[in-house]
Design an enzyme around this catalytic site. Sequence first.
Site, PDB file in Angstrom:
ATOM      1  N   CYS A 110      13.768  10.441   6.422  1.00 27.77           N
ATOM      2  CA  CYS A 110      13.788   9.937   7.806  1.00 27.77           C
ATOM      3  C   CYS A 110      15.164  10.099   8.423  1.00 27.77           C
ATOM      4  CB  CYS A 110      13.322   8.492   7.839  1.00 27.77           C
ATOM      5  SG  CYS A 110      14.163   7.466   6.649  1.00 27.77           S
ATOM      6  N   GLU A 166      10.423   0.901  10.047  1.00 28.39           N
ATOM      7  CA  GLU A 166      11.445   1.932   9.833  1.00 28.39           C
ATOM      8  C   GLU A 166      10.749   3.257  10.093  1.00 28.39           C
ATOM      9  OE1 GLU A 166      13.222   4.815   8.663  1.00 28.39           O
ATOM     10  OE2 GLU A 166      12.999   4.122   6.595  1.00 28.39           O
ATOM     11  N   GLY A 223       3.643   3.525  13.516  1.00 30.08           N
ATOM     12  CA  GLY A 223       4.425   2.314  13.777  1.00 30.08           C
ATOM     13  C   GLY A 223       3.942   1.597  15.031  1.00 30.08           C
ATOM     14  N   LYS A 281       0.838  -1.196   0.000  1.00 34.43           N
ATOM     15  CA  LYS A 281       0.000   0.000   0.000  1.00 34.43           C
ATOM     16  C   LYS A 281       0.877   1.251   0.000  1.00 34.43           C
ATOM     17  CE  LYS A 281      -1.973   2.732   2.949  1.00 34.43           C
ATOM     18  NZ  LYS A 281      -1.908   4.008   2.212  1.00 34.43           N
ATOM     19  N   GLY A 293       7.267   4.804   8.118  1.00 34.79           N
ATOM     20  CA  GLY A 293       6.443   5.995   8.318  1.00 34.79           C
ATOM     21  C   GLY A 293       6.664   6.553   9.706  1.00 34.79           C
ATOM     22  N   SER A 294       5.608   7.126  10.258  1.00 39.56           N
ATOM     23  CA  SER A 294       5.752   7.823  11.535  1.00 39.56           C
ATOM     24  C   SER A 294       5.835   6.822  12.694  1.00 39.56           C
ATOM     25  CB  SER A 294       4.562   8.750  11.742  1.00 39.56           C
ATOM     26  OG  SER A 294       3.359   8.012  11.735  1.00 39.56           O
ATOM     27  N   THR A 295       6.469   7.239  13.751  1.00 41.71           N
ATOM     28  CA  THR A 295       6.583   6.405  14.948  1.00 41.71           C
ATOM     29  C   THR A 295       5.191   6.149  15.533  1.00 41.71           C
ATOM     30  OG1 THR A 295       8.811   7.198  15.360  1.00 41.71           O
ATOM     31  CG2 THR A 295       7.642   6.300  17.251  1.00 41.71           C
ATOM     32  N   GLU A 296       4.336   7.161  15.445  1.00 39.97           N
ATOM     33  CA  GLU A 296       2.976   7.028  15.971  1.00 39.97           C
ATOM     34  C   GLU A 296       2.228   5.879  15.278  1.00 39.97           C
ATOM     35  OE1 GLU A 296       0.818  10.499  14.941  1.00 39.97           O
ATOM     36  OE2 GLU A 296      -1.054   9.765  15.814  1.00 39.97           O
ATOM     37  N   GLU A 306      10.680  15.377  15.407  1.00 38.54           N
ATOM     38  CA  GLU A 306      10.962  15.276  13.977  1.00 38.54           C
ATOM     39  C   GLU A 306      10.070  16.278  13.238  1.00 38.54           C
ATOM     40  OE1 GLU A 306       9.658  11.656  11.853  1.00 38.54           O
ATOM     41  OE2 GLU A 306      11.644  11.663  10.936  1.00 38.54           O
TER      42      GLU A 306
HETATM   43  P1  NAP Z   1       2.130   7.882   8.336  1.00 41.70           P
HETATM   44  O1  NAP Z   1       0.744   8.225   8.727  1.00 41.70           O
HETATM   45  O2  NAP Z   1       2.967   7.107   9.271  1.00 41.70           O
HETATM   46  O3  NAP Z   1       1.992   7.132   6.920  1.00 41.70           O
HETATM   47  C1  NAP Z   1       2.816   6.105   6.440  1.00 41.70           C
HETATM   48  C2  NAP Z   1       1.964   5.031   5.774  1.00 41.70           C
HETATM   49  O4  NAP Z   1       1.142   4.385   6.746  1.00 41.70           O
HETATM   50  C3  NAP Z   1       1.001   5.540   4.712  1.00 41.70           C
HETATM   51  O5  NAP Z   1       0.901   4.592   3.687  1.00 41.70           O
HETATM   52  C4  NAP Z   1      -0.272   5.643   5.500  1.00 41.70           C
HETATM   53  O6  NAP Z   1      -1.441   5.675   4.731  1.00 41.70           O
HETATM   54  C5  NAP Z   1      -0.228   4.417   6.346  1.00 41.70           C
HETATM   55  N1  NAP Z   1      -1.077   4.446   7.530  1.00 41.70           N
HETATM   56  C6  NAP Z   1      -1.636   5.516   8.159  1.00 41.70           C
HETATM   57  N2  NAP Z   1      -2.318   5.118   9.250  1.00 41.70           N
HETATM   58  C7  NAP Z   1      -2.207   3.776   9.330  1.00 41.70           C
HETATM   59  C8  NAP Z   1      -2.656   2.779  10.237  1.00 41.70           C
HETATM   60  N3  NAP Z   1      -3.377   3.086  11.318  1.00 41.70           N
HETATM   61  N4  NAP Z   1      -2.330   1.485  10.011  1.00 41.70           N
HETATM   62  C9  NAP Z   1      -1.568   1.150   8.940  1.00 41.70           C
HETATM   63  N5  NAP Z   1      -1.107   2.037   8.049  1.00 41.70           N
HETATM   64  C10 NAP Z   1      -1.411   3.340   8.233  1.00 41.70           C
HETATM   65  O7  NAP Z   1       2.909   9.188   7.968  1.00 41.70           O
HETATM   66  P2  NAP Z   1       2.269  10.566   7.436  1.00 41.70           P
HETATM   67  O8  NAP Z   1       1.009  10.890   8.168  1.00 41.70           O
HETATM   68  O9  NAP Z   1       2.204  10.488   5.990  1.00 41.70           O
HETATM   69  O10 NAP Z   1       3.384  11.588   7.911  1.00 41.70           O
HETATM   70  C11 NAP Z   1       3.362  12.026   9.251  1.00 41.70           C
HETATM   71  C12 NAP Z   1       4.754  12.170   9.787  1.00 41.70           C
HETATM   72  O11 NAP Z   1       5.425  10.912   9.752  1.00 41.70           O
HETATM   73  C13 NAP Z   1       5.654  13.076   8.979  1.00 41.70           C
HETATM   74  O12 NAP Z   1       5.452  14.408   9.293  1.00 41.70           O
HETATM   75  C14 NAP Z   1       6.992  12.568   9.382  1.00 41.70           C
HETATM   76  O13 NAP Z   1       7.389  13.144  10.606  1.00 41.70           O
HETATM   77  C15 NAP Z   1       6.794  11.096   9.568  1.00 41.70           C
HETATM   78  N6  NAP Z   1       7.206  10.312   8.377  1.00 41.70           N
HETATM   79  C16 NAP Z   1       8.301   9.553   8.477  1.00 41.70           C
HETATM   80  C17 NAP Z   1       8.732   8.840   7.366  1.00 41.70           C
HETATM   81  C18 NAP Z   1       9.945   7.982   7.422  1.00 41.70           C
HETATM   82  O14 NAP Z   1      10.537   7.715   6.387  1.00 41.70           O
HETATM   83  N7  NAP Z   1      10.344   7.494   8.572  1.00 41.70           N
HETATM   84  C19 NAP Z   1       8.059   8.910   6.168  1.00 41.70           C
HETATM   85  C20 NAP Z   1       6.890   9.688   6.089  1.00 41.70           C
HETATM   86  C21 NAP Z   1       6.490  10.378   7.213  1.00 41.70           C
HETATM   87  P3  NAP Z   1      -2.002   7.125   4.321  1.00 41.70           P
HETATM   88  O15 NAP Z   1      -1.032   7.676   3.388  1.00 41.70           O
HETATM   89  O16 NAP Z   1      -3.307   6.884   3.702  1.00 41.70           O
HETATM   90  O17 NAP Z   1      -2.121   7.908   5.609  1.00 41.70           O
END
Ligand code: NAP
Length: 501
Positions: free
Chosen positions: A308, A274, A257, A200, A252-255, A405
Amino acid sequence: MSSLDTNQNHLDSNVVEFISRPKQMFVDGEWVNALSGDTFDTLDPATANVITSVPRSDTQDVERAITAARRAFDTGPWPRMTPAERQRILWRIGEGILAHADTLAQLECIDNGKSVAVARSVDVVWAAEIFFYYAGWATKLEGRTVPVSVPWATDARFHAFTIREPVGVCAQIVPWNFPLVMAAFKLAPALACGNTVVLKPAEQTPLTALLLAGIIADADVPAGVVNVLTGFGDAGAALAAHPDVDKVAFTGSTEVGKKIVHAAAGNLKKVSLELGGKSPQIVFADADFGTAIPGVSNGFLFNHGQTCTAGTRLLIEDRIFDEFTAGVAEFASSLKIGPGLDPTNDIGPLVSEEQLTKVTDYLQAGLHQGARALAGGSRHGDSGFYVEPTLLVDVKPGFTVYQEEIFGPVAVAVPFNRDSGIREAANDTPFGLAASIWTRDVSTVHKTVAQIKAGTVWVNCHNAFDAALPFGGYKQSGWGRELGEGAIDEYTQTKSVNIAL
Ligand code: NAP
Ligand code: MG
């Protein structure tokens, strides 16, 4: 239908053709709509115009994709193919990526906002390289023979060995910052080991994953082995919780994760994560300024800071603090801001309005708490989601800009005293993804490397990745390793066989 009118005339005909076609997802070897028929728009962050719309998958689509992946794993040819056949197919995927390089680069540019030149020279090349690298692993998934004794079976003799087997059906959830590369990080090792996958992409950047699904199909990957679902977090959550999924891999985000970990508990599926970072760049007084000033600047500005591993905490030895930060501020201020489709621009827009608001809120909070902007400090212009490359000084460790972050083109700089040591400042964060050290002294390098709690330490460089080098986080930056042999460990399980002779 596409409404990307402002940019159409800069796009290759292949890209125009791709975005003009109705977008479908890839499930069980076929292009399909969401079962509900729902779609959502994806935007160009340089203009906020709609590029195109894609299917919005929900739990029914997740069910359909997992059923296909389950069948492909349990009874399909993929895990049973010879390693050499899988190797050749992975190699063809790498070649397919390069054959579509310009199209992929432009799509990544308009969907994410990143520079087309960087997308072409880094994202696309790197994604292909990861498939080439893991093509090689398909034929090298070796077990070991183990000399065993079985202490209570004194008269018997045994022949024992281990086999590496695929884990099964893998859900792979990726973010928007490097959409194609993140898909490659996840897909290539999973496929090399004989797993099947439901991927996804992030809602903000679904396009290159769809083009990649076509490249994968053209490389003769059997139906059901790779399924790509476009959708929102609810689809990701359904994948992470599903009892027929054997492993979930998330970036993605730690939250989120942490939510994945909870969702995975139902069937105790394997989890690799990651997550975020707040990586230090540690600059000693003997650093070569000619390399270190642009290197440290790019270390936090690459991909507009949406990386990241971005080196966003600059720890600068006190006696060079003013001179070095002035150099970084001058470098950051000299960068050209504008749409990624113009390859002469250095800093493009952030991915979304949400990300713009998040980053500018951090800037305002930091300035309010007493930080001073040596470069940048606010939004750039009033259309598109641009933020000025920003360097903040007069920052205290308690400030949110120091702790959290930000995920934008923003770094904080604080001085350190060599005699008081660097260990505490370097590790003063819940994250542990990466760090860099800038010095000409080899003894300083080794002493400092040993003190840093992070999965990757770069020396006199930052963000220098390689497909062969394991990558992942200490502390709250994640679980497990991607790339290198690390990912092979994540996508295989070990079976021990002991034969009484
Ligand atoms: P995110 O919510 O963690 O999204 C990453 C992925 O997880 C997306 O495909 C997202 O889908 C999906 N997702 C969201 N909620 C989920 C859930 N409950 N269960 C399973 N999958 C889920 O990140 P974001 O909201 O796009 O960005 C927020 C913050 O995360 C950024 O500001 C940044 O600080 C951090 N981030 C870190 C990285 C990294 O490489 N470590 C990359 C991106 C962002 P959707 O796209 O539909 O929400
Ligand atoms: Mg987009």
